[in-house]
Motif scaffolding. Structure first.
Motif, PDB file in Angstrom:
ATOM      1  N   LEU A   1       0.829  -1.200   0.000  1.00 54.73           N
ATOM      2  CA  LEU A   1       0.000   0.000   0.000  1.00 54.73           C
ATOM      3  C   LEU A   1       0.863   1.249   0.000  1.00 54.73           C
ATOM      4  CD1 LEU A   1      -2.724  -1.314   0.290  1.00 54.73           C
ATOM      5  CD2 LEU A   1      -3.059  -0.079   2.411  1.00 54.73           C
ATOM      6  N   LYS A   2       0.402   2.264  -0.707  1.00 49.70           N
ATOM      7  CA  LYS A   2       1.022   3.587  -0.696  1.00 49.70           C
ATOM      8  C   LYS A   2      -0.037   4.556  -0.202  1.00 49.70           C
ATOM      9  CE  LYS A   2       4.349   2.669  -4.243  1.00 49.70           C
ATOM     10  NZ  LYS A   2       4.672   2.754  -5.642  1.00 49.70           N
ATOM     11  N   PHE A   3       0.329   5.321   0.805  1.00 53.07           N
ATOM     12  CA  PHE A   3      -0.610   6.214   1.453  1.00 53.07           C
ATOM     13  C   PHE A   3      -0.428   7.643   0.964  1.00 53.07           C
ATOM     14  CE2 PHE A   3       0.277   2.686   4.295  1.00 53.07           C
ATOM     15  CZ  PHE A   3      -0.999   2.257   4.587  1.00 53.07           C
ATOM     16  N   HIS A   4      -1.523   8.373   0.971  1.00 50.44           N
ATOM     17  CA  HIS A   4      -1.455   9.805   0.724  1.00 50.44           C
ATOM     18  C   HIS A   4      -2.488  10.485   1.617  1.00 50.44           C
ATOM     19  CE1 HIS A   4      -4.621   8.669  -2.186  1.00 50.44           C
ATOM     20  NE2 HIS A   4      -5.095   9.886  -1.995  1.00 50.44           N
ATOM     21  N   ARG A   5      -2.352  11.769   1.682  1.00 51.33           N
ATOM     22  CA  ARG A   5      -3.211  12.557   2.553  1.00 51.33           C
ATOM     23  C   ARG A   5      -4.227  13.315   1.716  1.00 51.33           C
ATOM     24  NH1 ARG A   5      -1.023  16.820   7.091  1.00 51.33           N
ATOM     25  NH2 ARG A   5      -3.072  17.432   7.827  1.00 51.33           N
ATOM     26  N   GLU A   6      -5.465  13.294   2.180  1.00 48.90           N
ATOM     27  CA  GLU A   6      -6.525  14.110   1.599  1.00 48.90           C
ATOM     28  C   GLU A   6      -7.173  14.852   2.757  1.00 48.90           C
ATOM     29  OE1 GLU A   6      -9.233  11.836  -0.847  1.00 48.90           O
ATOM     30  OE2 GLU A   6      -7.616  11.151  -2.163  1.00 48.90           O
ATOM     31  N   GLY A   7      -6.752  16.093   2.966  1.00 46.29           N
ATOM     32  CA  GLY A   7      -7.233  16.859   4.110  1.00 46.29           C
ATOM     33  C   GLY A   7      -6.772  16.214   5.399  1.00 46.29           C
ATOM     34  N   GLU A   8      -7.722  15.835   6.238  1.00 45.72           N
ATOM     35  CA  GLU A   8      -7.411  15.203   7.530  1.00 45.72           C
ATOM     36  C   GLU A   8      -7.370  13.676   7.422  1.00 45.72           C
ATOM     37  OE1 GLU A   8      -6.807  17.204  10.316  1.00 45.72           O
ATOM     38  OE2 GLU A   8      -6.924  18.760   8.792  1.00 45.72           O
ATOM     39  N   GLN A   9      -7.594  13.145   6.229  1.00 48.29           N
ATOM     40  CA  GLN A   9      -7.662  11.700   6.050  1.00 48.29           C
ATOM     41  C   GLN A   9      -6.385  11.119   5.468  1.00 48.29           C
ATOM     42  OE1 GLN A   9     -11.144  10.948   3.577  1.00 48.29           O
ATOM     43  NE2 GLN A   9     -12.309  10.443   5.416  1.00 48.29           N
ATOM     44  N   VAL A  10      -6.129   9.873   5.844  1.00 51.68           N
ATOM     45  CA  VAL A  10      -5.099   9.058   5.210  1.00 51.68           C
ATOM     46  C   VAL A  10      -5.840   8.124   4.256  1.00 51.68           C
ATOM     47  CG1 VAL A  10      -3.326   7.304   5.586  1.00 51.68           C
ATOM     48  CG2 VAL A  10      -3.565   9.202   7.204  1.00 51.68           C
ATOM     49  N   VAL A  11      -5.330   8.020   3.024  1.00 54.82           N
ATOM     50  CA  VAL A  11      -6.024   7.279   1.972  1.00 54.82           C
ATOM     51  C   VAL A  11      -5.045   6.349   1.257  1.00 54.82           C
ATOM     52  CG1 VAL A  11      -7.349   7.522  -0.174  1.00 54.82           C
ATOM     53  CG2 VAL A  11      -7.563   9.257   1.626  1.00 54.82           C
ATOM     54  N   ALA A  12      -5.535   5.172   0.876  1.00 57.71           N
ATOM     55  CA  ALA A  12      -4.747   4.237   0.062  1.00 57.71           C
ATOM     56  C   ALA A  12      -5.704   3.455  -0.833  1.00 57.71           C
ATOM     57  CB  ALA A  12      -3.955   3.283   0.942  1.00 57.71           C
ATOM     58  N   ASP A  13      -5.242   3.108  -2.010  1.00 56.94           N
ATOM     59  CA  ASP A  13      -6.009   2.275  -2.928  1.00 56.94           C
ATOM     60  C   ASP A  13      -5.361   0.895  -3.009  1.00 56.94           C
ATOM     61  OD1 ASP A  13      -7.812   4.289  -3.546  1.00 56.94           O
ATOM     62  OD2 ASP A  13      -6.671   4.989  -5.255  1.00 56.94           O
ATOM     63  N   PHE A  14      -6.184  -0.118  -3.211  1.00 61.34           N
ATOM     64  CA  PHE A  14      -5.699  -1.491  -3.294  1.00 61.34           C
ATOM     65  C   PHE A  14      -6.524  -2.257  -4.316  1.00 61.34           C
ATOM     66  CE2 PHE A  14      -5.817  -5.942  -1.681  1.00 61.34           C
ATOM     67  CZ  PHE A  14      -4.475  -6.239  -1.887  1.00 61.34           C
ATOM     68  N   LEU A  15      -5.831  -2.888  -5.249  1.00 59.86           N
ATOM     69  CA  LEU A  15      -6.482  -3.721  -6.259  1.00 59.86           C
ATOM     70  C   LEU A  15      -6.148  -5.183  -5.951  1.00 59.86           C
ATOM     71  CD1 LEU A  15      -8.170  -3.928  -8.823  1.00 59.86           C
ATOM     72  CD2 LEU A  15      -6.043  -3.697 -10.135  1.00 59.86           C
ATOM     73  N   PRO A  16      -7.070  -5.899  -5.301  1.00 64.85           N
ATOM     74  CA  PRO A  16      -6.781  -7.284  -4.912  1.00 64.85           C
ATOM     75  C   PRO A  16      -6.849  -8.233  -6.110  1.00 64.85           C
ATOM     76  CG  PRO A  16      -9.008  -6.683  -4.271  1.00 64.85           C
ATOM     77  CD  PRO A  16      -8.378  -5.448  -4.853  1.00 64.85           C
ATOM     78  N   ASP A  17      -5.908  -9.159  -6.127  1.00 58.56           N
ATOM     79  CA  ASP A  17      -5.950 -10.212  -7.141  1.00 58.56           C
ATOM     80  C   ASP A  17      -6.269 -11.535  -6.452  1.00 58.56           C
ATOM     81  OD1 ASP A  17      -3.547 -11.348  -6.097  1.00 58.56           O
ATOM     82  OD2 ASP A  17      -2.329 -10.122  -7.432  1.00 58.56           O
TER      83      ASP A  17
ATOM     84  N   VAL B   1      -9.237   2.725   0.829  1.00 59.88           N
ATOM     85  CA  VAL B   1      -9.243   2.693   2.284  1.00 59.88           C
ATOM     86  C   VAL B   1      -9.021   4.119   2.766  1.00 59.88           C
ATOM     87  CG1 VAL B   1      -8.305   1.564   4.325  1.00 59.88           C
ATOM     88  CG2 VAL B   1      -8.087   0.457   2.100  1.00 59.88           C
ATOM     89  N   THR B   2      -9.883   4.585   3.670  1.00 54.88           N
ATOM     90  CA  THR B   2      -9.741   5.928   4.231  1.00 54.88           C
ATOM     91  C   THR B   2      -9.801   5.841   5.744  1.00 54.88           C
ATOM     92  OG1 THR B   2     -12.121   6.335   4.069  1.00 54.88           O
ATOM     93  CG2 THR B   2     -10.760   7.085   2.232  1.00 54.88           C
ATOM     94  N   ALA B   3      -9.060   6.728   6.397  1.00 60.30           N
ATOM     95  CA  ALA B   3      -9.059   6.754   7.860  1.00 60.30           C
ATOM     96  C   ALA B   3      -8.809   8.169   8.347  1.00 60.30           C
ATOM     97  CB  ALA B   3      -7.991   5.814   8.407  1.00 60.30           C
ATOM     98  N   GLU B   4      -9.369   8.442   9.518  1.00 64.99           N
ATOM     99  CA  GLU B   4      -9.211   9.760  10.124  1.00 64.99           C
ATOM    100  C   GLU B   4      -9.137   9.602  11.636  1.00 64.99           C
ATOM    101  OE1 GLU B   4     -11.474  14.083   9.964  1.00 64.99           O
ATOM    102  OE2 GLU B   4     -12.168  12.433   8.719  1.00 64.99           O
ATOM    103  N   ALA B   5      -8.238  10.340  12.256  1.00 64.54           N
ATOM    104  CA  ALA B   5      -8.134  10.317  13.713  1.00 64.54           C
ATOM    105  C   ALA B   5      -9.369  10.988  14.303  1.00 64.54           C
ATOM    106  CB  ALA B   5      -6.869  11.023  14.176  1.00 64.54           C
ATOM    107  N   GLU B   6      -9.939  10.348  15.316  1.00 67.79           N
ATOM    108  CA  GLU B   6     -11.099  10.910  16.002  1.00 67.79           C
ATOM    109  C   GLU B   6     -10.719  11.549  17.322  1.00 67.79           C
ATOM    110  OE1 GLU B   6     -13.748   7.495  16.464  1.00 67.79           O
ATOM    111  OE2 GLU B   6     -15.061   8.509  15.048  1.00 67.79           O
ATOM    112  N   GLN B   7      -9.736  10.959  17.966  1.00 66.00           N
ATOM    113  CA  GLN B   7      -9.388  11.398  19.311  1.00 66.00           C
ATOM    114  C   GLN B   7      -7.912  11.140  19.565  1.00 66.00           C
ATOM    115  OE1 GLN B   7     -10.989   9.408  23.036  1.00 66.00           O
ATOM    116  NE2 GLN B   7     -12.651  10.822  22.520  1.00 66.00           N
ATOM    117  N   ARG B   8      -7.309  12.015  20.305  1.00 72.79           N
ATOM    118  CA  ARG B   8      -5.902  11.836  20.686  1.00 72.79           C
ATOM    119  C   ARG B   8      -5.773  12.288  22.127  1.00 72.79           C
ATOM    120  NH1 ARG B   8      -0.920  15.084  19.806  1.00 72.79           N
ATOM    121  NH2 ARG B   8       0.765  13.576  19.836  1.00 72.79           N
ATOM    122  N   ARG B   9      -5.381  11.345  22.993  1.00 78.44           N
ATOM    123  CA  ARG B   9      -5.172  11.650  24.402  1.00 78.44           C
ATOM    124  C   ARG B   9      -3.800  11.145  24.790  1.00 78.44           C
ATOM    125  NH1 ARG B   9      -9.696   8.775  27.210  1.00 78.44           N
ATOM    126  NH2 ARG B   9     -10.044   7.854  25.207  1.00 78.44           N
ATOM    127  N   ALA B  10      -3.061  12.012  25.461  1.00 75.94           N
ATOM    128  CA  ALA B  10      -1.666  11.691  25.778  1.00 75.94           C
ATOM    129  C   ALA B  10      -1.015  11.264  24.475  1.00 75.94           C
ATOM    130  CB  ALA B  10      -1.581  10.639  26.876  1.00 75.94           C
TER     131      ALA B  10
END
Length: 166
Positions: free
Chosen positions: A38-54, A109-118
């Motif tokens: 996977l290669k990740f990139h940023r779109e605003g506050e999100q981390v994004v990656a594309d995957f083509l499964p074989d 695949v997209t992901a975003e942090a919701e909360q960060r404590r310590a």
């Protein structure tokens, strides 16, 4: 959400991808010839990656194995911590599989942090069809904890280039 600090505005795509002398991670390692690469990139506050499964990632005929989907989510969720210049390990991962992912369909695949404590990060994300983002294959939430100092030191001894990522 509460306790969420702003990510580093300068965290770019290079910061999200291992360019060190290691690169053997099953999900993101460019040197891992049997991995997902996977290669990740940023779109605003999100981390994004594309995957083509074989077919090598099948569970049932024509269907991507759920463990592969879990790995995609786990790694992408964890990458959100890199926006805060922090390396983490999975403490908890919850996934809801909504529909089969088919071999040959490009997934996003997209992901975003919701909360960060310590130094803990809680992130939420999903896997959807890249060409039809409203079709969600799986979604998840994870809690990520700091990478232990002793493991960081051991890794840096074997792969000094990792120091730039810790």
């Amino acid at each position: 959400m509460a306790d969420l600090l702003s990510p580093d505005e300068h965290a770019d795509d290079a910061a999200l991808n291992d360019r060190s002398d290691y690169q053997h991670c099953f999900v993101c390692g460019a040197k891992n010839t049997t991995g997902l690469r996977l290669k990740f990139h940023r779109e605003g506050e999100q981390v994004v990656a594309d995957f083509l499964p074989d077919a090598s990632f099948e569970g049932f005929p024509g269907v991507v194995h759920g463990g592969i989907l879990a790995s995609l989510l786990d790694e992408t969720l964890a990458r959100t911590a890199l926006l805060y210049q922090q390396w983490v390990m999975t403490g908890r991962l919850e996934i809801r599989f909504r529909r089969p992912a088919l071999v040959g369909q490009l997934l996003r695949v997209t992901a975003e942090a919701e909360q960060r404590r310590a130094r803990m990060v809680i992130a939420r994300g999903k896997i959807a069809l890249a060409n039809e983002p409203s079709i969600v294959v799986a979604e998840g939430q994870g809690t990520f904890l700091p990478y232990p100092e002793e493991l960081r030191e051991q890794a840096a001894q074997r792969y000094p280039g990792l120091l730039g990522y810790f």
